[in-house]
Design an enzyme around this catalytic site. Structure first.
Site, PDB file in Angstrom:
ATOM      1  N   LYS A 111       0.821  -1.214   0.000  1.00  5.68           N
ATOM      2  CA  LYS A 111       0.000   0.000   0.000  1.00  5.68           C
ATOM      3  C   LYS A 111       0.853   1.261   0.000  1.00  5.68           C
ATOM      4  O   LYS A 111       0.515   2.244  -0.644  1.00  5.68           O
ATOM      5  CB  LYS A 111      -0.954   0.002   1.193  1.00  5.68           C
ATOM      6  CG  LYS A 111      -2.069  -1.019   1.014  1.00  5.68           C
ATOM      7  CD  LYS A 111      -3.097  -0.946   2.121  1.00  5.68           C
ATOM      8  CE  LYS A 111      -4.150  -2.034   1.946  1.00  5.68           C
ATOM      9  NZ  LYS A 111      -5.007  -2.184   3.113  1.00  5.68           N
ATOM     10  N   LYS A 206      -5.382 -10.980  -6.067  1.00  5.59           N
ATOM     11  CA  LYS A 206      -6.459 -11.192  -5.101  1.00  5.59           C
ATOM     12  C   LYS A 206      -7.671 -10.321  -5.430  1.00  5.59           C
ATOM     13  O   LYS A 206      -7.500  -9.176  -5.850  1.00  5.59           O
ATOM     14  CB  LYS A 206      -5.885 -10.795  -3.737  1.00  5.59           C
ATOM     15  CG  LYS A 206      -6.646 -11.192  -2.537  1.00  5.59           C
ATOM     16  CD  LYS A 206      -5.966 -10.632  -1.290  1.00  5.59           C
ATOM     17  CE  LYS A 206      -6.028  -9.124  -1.226  1.00  5.59           C
ATOM     18  NZ  LYS A 206      -5.568  -8.521   0.019  1.00  5.59           N
ATOM     19  N   LYS A 209     -11.136  -4.850  -2.497  1.00  3.74           N
ATOM     20  CA  LYS A 209     -12.036  -3.689  -2.505  1.00  3.74           C
ATOM     21  C   LYS A 209     -11.387  -2.520  -3.213  1.00  3.74           C
ATOM     22  O   LYS A 209     -12.056  -1.661  -3.745  1.00  3.74           O
ATOM     23  CB  LYS A 209     -12.313  -3.237  -1.060  1.00  3.74           C
ATOM     24  CG  LYS A 209     -13.216  -4.145  -0.296  1.00  3.74           C
ATOM     25  CD  LYS A 209     -13.374  -3.623   1.139  1.00  3.74           C
ATOM     26  CE  LYS A 209     -13.860  -4.714   2.043  1.00  3.74           C
ATOM     27  NZ  LYS A 209     -13.326  -4.665   3.401  1.00  3.74           N
TER      28      LYS A 209
HETATM   29  P1  TYM Z   1     -10.429  -6.707   5.238  1.00  7.33           P
HETATM   30  O1  TYM Z   1     -11.531  -5.755   5.558  1.00  7.33           O
HETATM   31  O2  TYM Z   1      -9.452  -6.335   4.191  1.00  7.33           O
HETATM   32  O3  TYM Z   1     -11.055  -8.105   4.863  1.00  7.33           O
HETATM   33  C1  TYM Z   1     -12.024  -8.722   5.683  1.00  7.33           C
HETATM   34  C2  TYM Z   1     -11.854 -10.216   5.660  1.00  7.33           C
HETATM   35  O4  TYM Z   1     -11.970 -10.692   4.320  1.00  7.33           O
HETATM   36  C3  TYM Z   1     -10.830 -11.481   3.996  1.00  7.33           C
HETATM   37  N1  TYM Z   1     -10.527 -11.300   2.563  1.00  7.33           N
HETATM   38  C4  TYM Z   1     -10.454 -12.297   1.684  1.00  7.33           C
HETATM   39  N2  TYM Z   1     -10.623 -13.630   1.828  1.00  7.33           N
HETATM   40  C5  TYM Z   1     -10.502 -14.391   0.718  1.00  7.33           C
HETATM   41  N3  TYM Z   1     -10.226 -13.880  -0.515  1.00  7.33           N
HETATM   42  C6  TYM Z   1     -10.046 -12.558  -0.697  1.00  7.33           C
HETATM   43  N4  TYM Z   1      -9.801 -12.074  -1.916  1.00  7.33           N
HETATM   44  C7  TYM Z   1     -10.165 -11.699   0.434  1.00  7.33           C
HETATM   45  N5  TYM Z   1     -10.060 -10.367   0.605  1.00  7.33           N
HETATM   46  C8  TYM Z   1     -10.278 -10.142   1.923  1.00  7.33           C
HETATM   47  C9  TYM Z   1      -9.724 -10.973   4.879  1.00  7.33           C
HETATM   48  O5  TYM Z   1      -8.708 -11.932   5.041  1.00  7.33           O
HETATM   49  C10 TYM Z   1     -10.481 -10.681   6.156  1.00  7.33           C
HETATM   50  O6  TYM Z   1     -10.637 -11.855   6.928  1.00  7.33           O
HETATM   51  N6  TYM Z   1      -7.272  -5.973   9.046  1.00  7.33           N
HETATM   52  C11 TYM Z   1      -8.434  -6.697   8.616  1.00  7.33           C
HETATM   53  C12 TYM Z   1      -9.638  -6.488   9.491  1.00  7.33           C
HETATM   54  C13 TYM Z   1      -9.413  -6.653  10.950  1.00  7.33           C
HETATM   55  C14 TYM Z   1      -9.503  -7.840  11.695  1.00  7.33           C
HETATM   56  C15 TYM Z   1      -9.267  -7.471  13.040  1.00  7.33           C
HETATM   57  C16 TYM Z   1      -9.753  -9.153  11.351  1.00  7.33           C
HETATM   58  C17 TYM Z   1      -9.157  -5.639  11.826  1.00  7.33           C
HETATM   59  N7  TYM Z   1      -9.065  -6.135  13.080  1.00  7.33           N
HETATM   60  C18 TYM Z   1      -9.279  -8.421  14.069  1.00  7.33           C
HETATM   61  C19 TYM Z   1      -9.753 -10.108  12.384  1.00  7.33           C
HETATM   62  C20 TYM Z   1      -9.517  -9.737  13.710  1.00  7.33           C
HETATM   63  C21 TYM Z   1      -8.795  -6.272   7.211  1.00  7.33           C
HETATM   64  O7  TYM Z   1      -8.449  -5.220   6.768  1.00  7.33           O
HETATM   65  O8  TYM Z   1      -9.654  -7.113   6.577  1.00  7.33           O
END
Ligand code: TYM
Length: 324
Positions: A111, A206, A209
């Site tokens: 990023k 991947k 968003k």
């Molecule tokens: P975020 O918002 O980017 O994504 C949310 C969840 O979706 C999963 N994910 C995917 N899984 C499979 N294929 C994909 N292409 C894909 N894109 C996203 C992510 O692995 C995630 O599980 N930092 C984290 C959010 C977070 C969090 C936490 C998660 C903040 N605090 C505490 C667990 C526990 C994030 O930005 O996820």
């Protein structure tokens, strides 16, 4: 009961990767574990954002959790920024985090490379410390996430161990500290299928968003026509038949996996069913499976918003959302 926490950022639309990598798995887990699912709005402000949009996206994300089947009589659902302790613990943890550990994070490197140093907020670097706080604050046992969060989970584990060593161990007890462990060391729960859903326009990157083209992802609230159009135009290859696990055919593997998870069939069933199929026939099958699976979620997400606007049943979700 063992405890589980997880969260999704309220940026843009929630897509199939978020669903298959995380949310879909929460639904089963909430039956047997003590679960907390939050909307991580503080993580969403590490990149440029619009305040009004973020506020709306936070509510919409909550609605999607509920529509996907998160049950507030079993799970606690709340907005991260409403619980101040996440940020308070983050400061304490930051003071125990070597900066080198954060510099090594792949997501930060990716990023920040795009934006350049002058445009990168400090919070983008310290983002994994906030994530560690989200998890350690609740003495969580397991964290269901997609593959891309594995490194952040590893950092969370190392931080927990470091704090336990520095401030919790026998050494500290001798000096008058409480001794024992301070934080439970959590484990990631990464699903065997769906942990890395790939882009529709490039099977090697991947689904995300932040990808500029909306054609690259299926959003959970995409209409039937939009889904049909995205699948019609998605990248394929010129091989005959479809197969899993051929490194030369990332698109085939990705779309078959999506079909498997949407249809509820086993990998073997799908492999057999599609072995000799041409892309045209498969795309129709996949489109139908996506629409069938996502339609009930879309209907429910409409209801979820209505309930949220007229809170009558109380409970943590509604109360927290109402006060936001
Ligand atoms: P975020 O918002 O980017 O994504 C949310 C969840 O979706 C999963 N994910 C995917 N899984 C499979 N294929 C994909 N292409 C894909 N894109 C996203 C992510 O692995 C995630 O599980 N930092 C984290 C959010 C977070 C969090 C936490 C998660 C903040 N605090 C505490 C667990 C526990 C994030 O930005 O996820």
């Amino acid at each position: 009961k063992k405890r589980i926490v997880s969260g999704v950022q309220p940026t843009g639309s929630i897509h199939l990767g978020n669903y298959l990598g995380a949310i879909k798995n929460w639904i089963l887990l909430q039956n047997s574990y003590d679960t907390l699912f939050f909307i991580v709005d503080l993580h969403a402000i590490t990149l440029p954002y619009d305040a009004q949009q973020l506020s709306k996206a936070t509510r919409d994300t909550a609605a999607i959790y509920l529509a996907c089947g998160v049950d507030t009589s079993k799970a606690s659902v709340f907005v991260q920024s409403h619980v101040r302790a996440h940020v308070e613990l983050m400061w304490l943890l930051s003071s125990a985090t070597p900066i080198g550990w954060l510099n090594r994070m792949i997501q930060f490197k990716e990023k920040s490379r795009k934006a350049g140093d002058e445009n990168v907020a400090v919070a983008l670097l310290t983002y994994p410390v906030l994530m560690a706080s989200d998890i350690l604050l609740y003495q969580s046992d397991f964290v269901p996430v997609g593959e891309d969060q594995k490194q952040h989970l590893e950092l969370t584990r190392e931080l927990a161990e470091r704090v336990n060593f520095l401030y919790g161990g026998r050494k500290w007890k001798k000096l008058g500290g409480r001794g024992g462990t301070i934080f439970k060391v959590p484990e990631p729960l990464i699903p065997p299928a769906g942990a890395r859903v790939m882009s529709l326009t490039d099977g090697l990157s991947k689904m995300s968003k932040s990808a500029p083209s909306d054609q690259s992802r299926i959003n959970l609230l995409d209409s039937k026509d939009v889904i049909a159009n995205k699948i019609k135009r998605c990248k394929t290859d010129s091989f005959i038949g479809l197969e899993f696990d051929n490194p030369e055919r990332p698109e085939s593997n990705n779309l078959l996996s999506i079909y498997q998870l949407m249809s509820g069939k086993t990998k073997e069933e799908v492999a057999q069913e599609c072995e000799n199929m041409n892309w045209g026939t498969f795309k129709i099958l996949l489109t139908d499976a996506l629409i069938d699976h996502l339609q009930p979620i879309q209907v429910h997400s409409g209801y979820a918003v209505v309930i949220e606007q007229q809170p009558v049943t109380g409970g943590l979700t509604l109360a927290t959302l109402q006060s936001s």
